[in-house]
Design a protein around this motif. Sequence first.
Motif, PDB file in Angstrom:
ATOM      1  N   LEU A 126      40.080  61.758  32.817  1.00 12.01           N
ATOM      2  CA  LEU A 126      39.765  62.550  31.473  1.00 12.01           C
ATOM      3  C   LEU A 126      38.369  63.243  31.370  1.00 12.01           C
ATOM      4  O   LEU A 126      38.221  64.401  31.383  1.00 12.01           O
ATOM      5  CB  LEU A 126      39.779  61.688  30.382  1.00 12.01           C
ATOM      6  CG  LEU A 126      39.718  62.092  29.081  1.00 12.01           C
ATOM      7  CD1 LEU A 126      41.119  62.599  28.710  1.00 12.01           C
ATOM      8  CD2 LEU A 126      39.491  60.878  28.042  1.00 12.01           C
ATOM      9  N   PRO A 127      37.254  62.689  31.922  1.00  9.24           N
ATOM     10  CA  PRO A 127      36.042  63.250  32.041  1.00  9.24           C
ATOM     11  C   PRO A 127      35.919  64.405  33.023  1.00  9.24           C
ATOM     12  O   PRO A 127      35.406  65.341  32.898  1.00  9.24           O
ATOM     13  CB  PRO A 127      34.914  62.395  32.512  1.00  9.24           C
ATOM     14  CG  PRO A 127      35.681  60.866  32.843  1.00  9.24           C
ATOM     15  CD  PRO A 127      37.159  61.085  32.100  1.00  9.24           C
ATOM     16  N   LEU A 128      36.839  64.241  34.334  1.00 14.16           N
ATOM     17  CA  LEU A 128      36.478  65.151  35.237  1.00 14.16           C
ATOM     18  C   LEU A 128      37.479  66.480  34.718  1.00 14.16           C
ATOM     19  O   LEU A 128      37.250  67.592  35.298  1.00 14.16           O
ATOM     20  CB  LEU A 128      37.054  64.690  36.440  1.00 14.16           C
ATOM     21  CG  LEU A 128      36.147  63.777  37.300  1.00 14.16           C
ATOM     22  CD1 LEU A 128      36.774  63.215  38.568  1.00 14.16           C
ATOM     23  CD2 LEU A 128      34.951  64.459  37.778  1.00 14.16           C
ATOM     24  N   SER A 129      38.078  66.450  33.654  1.00 13.66           N
ATOM     25  CA  SER A 129      39.276  67.409  33.230  1.00 13.66           C
ATOM     26  C   SER A 129      38.646  67.859  31.896  1.00 13.66           C
ATOM     27  O   SER A 129      39.244  68.576  31.258  1.00 13.66           O
ATOM     28  CB  SER A 129      40.783  66.817  32.922  1.00 13.66           C
ATOM     29  OG  SER A 129      41.035  66.285  34.097  1.00 13.66           O
ATOM     30  N   ALA A 130      37.153  67.674  31.779  1.00 11.32           N
ATOM     31  CA  ALA A 130      36.736  68.003  30.309  1.00 11.32           C
ATOM     32  C   ALA A 130      36.948  69.545  29.979  1.00 11.32           C
ATOM     33  O   ALA A 130      37.092  69.965  28.833  1.00 11.32           O
ATOM     34  CB  ALA A 130      35.349  67.463  30.405  1.00 11.32           C
ATOM     35  N   ARG A 131      36.689  70.037  30.948  1.00 11.41           N
ATOM     36  CA  ARG A 131      36.582  71.662  30.899  1.00 11.41           C
ATOM     37  C   ARG A 131      38.200  72.121  30.611  1.00 11.41           C
ATOM     38  O   ARG A 131      38.621  73.263  29.829  1.00 11.41           O
ATOM     39  CB  ARG A 131      36.201  72.306  31.933  1.00 11.41           C
ATOM     40  CG  ARG A 131      34.683  72.396  32.062  1.00 11.41           C
ATOM     41  CD  ARG A 131      33.903  72.879  33.247  1.00 11.41           C
ATOM     42  NE  ARG A 131      34.037  74.364  33.288  1.00 11.41           N
ATOM     43  CZ  ARG A 131      33.794  74.862  34.500  1.00 11.41           C
ATOM     44  NH1 ARG A 131      33.075  74.442  35.597  1.00 11.41           N
ATOM     45  NH2 ARG A 131      33.679  76.130  34.395  1.00 11.41           N
TER      46      ARG A 131
ATOM     47  N   ALA B 187      32.454  62.685  40.430  1.00  7.18           N
ATOM     48  CA  ALA B 187      31.284  63.853  40.103  1.00  7.18           C
ATOM     49  C   ALA B 187      30.902  63.933  38.872  1.00  7.18           C
ATOM     50  O   ALA B 187      29.476  64.101  38.471  1.00  7.18           O
ATOM     51  CB  ALA B 187      32.163  65.022  40.299  1.00  7.18           C
ATOM     52  N   HIS B 188      31.352  63.198  37.871  1.00  6.18           N
ATOM     53  CA  HIS B 188      30.909  63.058  36.494  1.00  6.18           C
ATOM     54  C   HIS B 188      29.867  61.868  36.316  1.00  6.18           C
ATOM     55  O   HIS B 188      29.338  61.959  35.314  1.00  6.18           O
ATOM     56  CB  HIS B 188      31.725  63.189  35.559  1.00  6.18           C
ATOM     57  CG  HIS B 188      32.898  61.744  35.511  1.00  6.18           C
ATOM     58  ND1 HIS B 188      33.573  61.461  36.572  1.00  6.18           N
ATOM     59  CD2 HIS B 188      32.921  60.563  34.636  1.00  6.18           C
ATOM     60  CE1 HIS B 188      34.154  60.291  36.481  1.00  6.18           C
ATOM     61  NE2 HIS B 188      33.740  59.795  35.269  1.00  6.18           N
ATOM     62  N   LEU B 189      29.768  61.138  37.316  1.00  3.23           N
ATOM     63  CA  LEU B 189      28.713  60.000  37.266  1.00  3.23           C
ATOM     64  C   LEU B 189      27.754  60.322  38.310  1.00  3.23           C
ATOM     65  O   LEU B 189      27.908  60.782  39.420  1.00  3.23           O
ATOM     66  CB  LEU B 189      29.601  58.642  37.479  1.00  3.23           C
ATOM     67  CG  LEU B 189      30.415  58.337  36.564  1.00  3.23           C
ATOM     68  CD1 LEU B 189      31.299  57.023  37.122  1.00  3.23           C
ATOM     69  CD2 LEU B 189      30.093  57.969  35.270  1.00  3.23           C
ATOM     70  N   ASP B 190      26.410  59.721  38.021  1.00  5.30           N
ATOM     71  CA  ASP B 190      25.390  59.788  39.017  1.00  5.30           C
ATOM     72  C   ASP B 190      25.768  58.608  39.918  1.00  5.30           C
ATOM     73  O   ASP B 190      26.852  57.700  39.984  1.00  5.30           O
ATOM     74  CB  ASP B 190      24.029  59.649  38.548  1.00  5.30           C
ATOM     75  CG  ASP B 190      23.680  58.609  37.766  1.00  5.30           C
ATOM     76  OD1 ASP B 190      24.476  57.674  37.479  1.00  5.30           O
ATOM     77  OD2 ASP B 190      22.654  58.505  36.941  1.00  5.30           O
ATOM     78  N   VAL B 191      24.694  58.321  41.067  1.00  7.89           N
ATOM     79  CA  VAL B 191      25.115  57.548  42.108  1.00  7.89           C
ATOM     80  C   VAL B 191      24.986  55.985  41.367  1.00  7.89           C
ATOM     81  O   VAL B 191      25.765  55.296  41.596  1.00  7.89           O
ATOM     82  CB  VAL B 191      23.852  57.447  42.981  1.00  7.89           C
ATOM     83  CG1 VAL B 191      23.901  56.127  43.995  1.00  7.89           C
ATOM     84  CG2 VAL B 191      24.130  58.615  43.893  1.00  7.89           C
ATOM     85  N   ALA B 192      24.022  55.628  40.354  1.00  4.60           N
ATOM     86  CA  ALA B 192      24.158  54.355  39.721  1.00  4.60           C
ATOM     87  C   ALA B 192      25.533  54.044  39.086  1.00  4.60           C
ATOM     88  O   ALA B 192      26.279  52.985  39.064  1.00  4.60           O
ATOM     89  CB  ALA B 192      22.819  54.367  38.708  1.00  4.60           C
TER      90      ALA B 192
END
Lengths: 354, 226
Positions: free
Chosen positions: B140-145, A88-93
């Motif tokens: 880590l980035p998905l748990s940023a909040r 979810a934190h990255l776009d499709v690319a």
Amino acid sequence: MTGLELSLRHRRGSFGLDVTQTLPAAGLTAVFGPSGAGKSSLLRAIAGFDRTGGRISLKGEVWEDGRFFLPPHRRRVGFVFQDPRLFAHLDVAGNLLYAARRGGGVQALNQIVRDFQLEPLLHRRPAALSGGEAQRVALARALLSAPQLLLMDEPLSSLDASRRAEILPHIERLRDHAGFPILYVSHSLAEVARLANHVLALADGKVVGFGPTGLILADAEAAAAFGGEEPGSLIEAHHEQIEPDGLSRLTFAGGSLLVPALPAHTIGLPLRLLVRARDVMVARTRPEGLSALNILPARVENLRDIGPAATEITLTCGGTPIRARITRRSVAALGLEPGVECHAILKSVALAQE
Amino acid sequence: MILPDLAPLWLTLKLAALVSVLLLIIATPLAWWLARSRARLVPLVEALTALPLVLPPTVIGFYLLIAFRPDAPFGAFWMRMTGDTLTFSFAGLVLASLIYSLPFAVQPLQTAFTSLGSSPMEAAASLRAGPIAAFLTVALPLSARGYLTAAVLTFAHTLGEFGVVLMVGGNIPGETRVISIAIYEQVERIDYAAAHILSGLLLALSFTILLILYGLNARAARHDRA
């Protein structure tokens, strides 16, 4: 041996998985059975998400053997999940690059983006994709990891019919050209009939049938795995021509069939037809004065009682097994037994597709 | 009006920042293990971790004081290693704050890791990312909040620490005299003007930090939906 060798005897809680089978090293093998049959557990074990203590090897490369366990990231397995599981934190690319950098390299990216028509989606976030788009990206991402085996766990089950139609051709293309084996979990007979080269039928964690799709769909023993689904037969035929009256003529080793007109661009192509057992009647002599168009000469292979009054018959039409479901009374009246020549009347023939 | 000595404020900020950074690092593997493991030990460790939430700070401070004394095994060990005592020192204050604020770092992270589930890590593994790479690039980035919440709570909680400091740190200017101790002392001396200034500064500072972080949080939430 050269295929995917499985020898698993694994128990977790009340559920057990007991699979000893060598699966082909190419094409698409459907893992088929009712829910709770262990289809997903089998895929998770092969991917290395769960340890089984059994033995798993692909083309001689051992992934698990007793206490030896190769972690999932060191197996060259692509996995397409039921939900797309895009990051979810990255776009499709970003999602595609994530796989390409660790797998087949960034140079493979352009081709895949073109093949899956992802150009307009590249800068979107997963949350902004439709279900079909997300699953297309997930499939492309799995391929970019350069797998030696692709596992797909009901990848279409959360999509509606038109979204499935969008993805199915991609899967067919992979099946025919990818060069690595695909294991495809499904509980949809139509999906299996359309896609699979081989079928592994599971029930209660055990193998109840394995073989080429046509044979397994016609196999009464494997039918147990189909659960509530109606058993059927698969006919692989060629689209010969479109008749002047608007019907399409298809031929196969057992004869020729007429179905409502198919698209002209499929002329000359192989197609898969599905015939449900309840749509097949049996006659000793070729019937006259009947509205049914598709009457094929056949021979009785075997009979199996499936209830107090019903019998399931497997016929063969030029080597293709066709299943029929008729009453015991009719079996007695017609004197049907293995080896008897007869005619199969196909009341309805459908193209195997979703 | 004479501006009171601001050294306690800087010392407090230094302490809170250092403790927050250290705790996020320490709490990460602990929270990951608590969120993932099915070991029987988990409830025991969870209870131990949550203890500072329910114990009065003076009780924690008392036990830490006992443990930090140069004649206690831990205090003696520290003395041998660093040549300094833990009691009434900044190092002792940091160590005490790590224990005192531990649940405020562990619990938000544990919640974040639990709600993350195993799905993204499995997806990363299927794309050839090893466990540590998968953690750094996906979990880590998905748990940023979760990290943001943990950082805010740890920082704010350490900022307002009083009882524990009083027990193990005392009131040594530039070393252990944090803002809450300084304010307490000013009130004791009936120097309300100075107490007003330090209290007001702490109030404004705390509010500003929270406002910035919650503002960022709301923006991140909008971004997720977009």
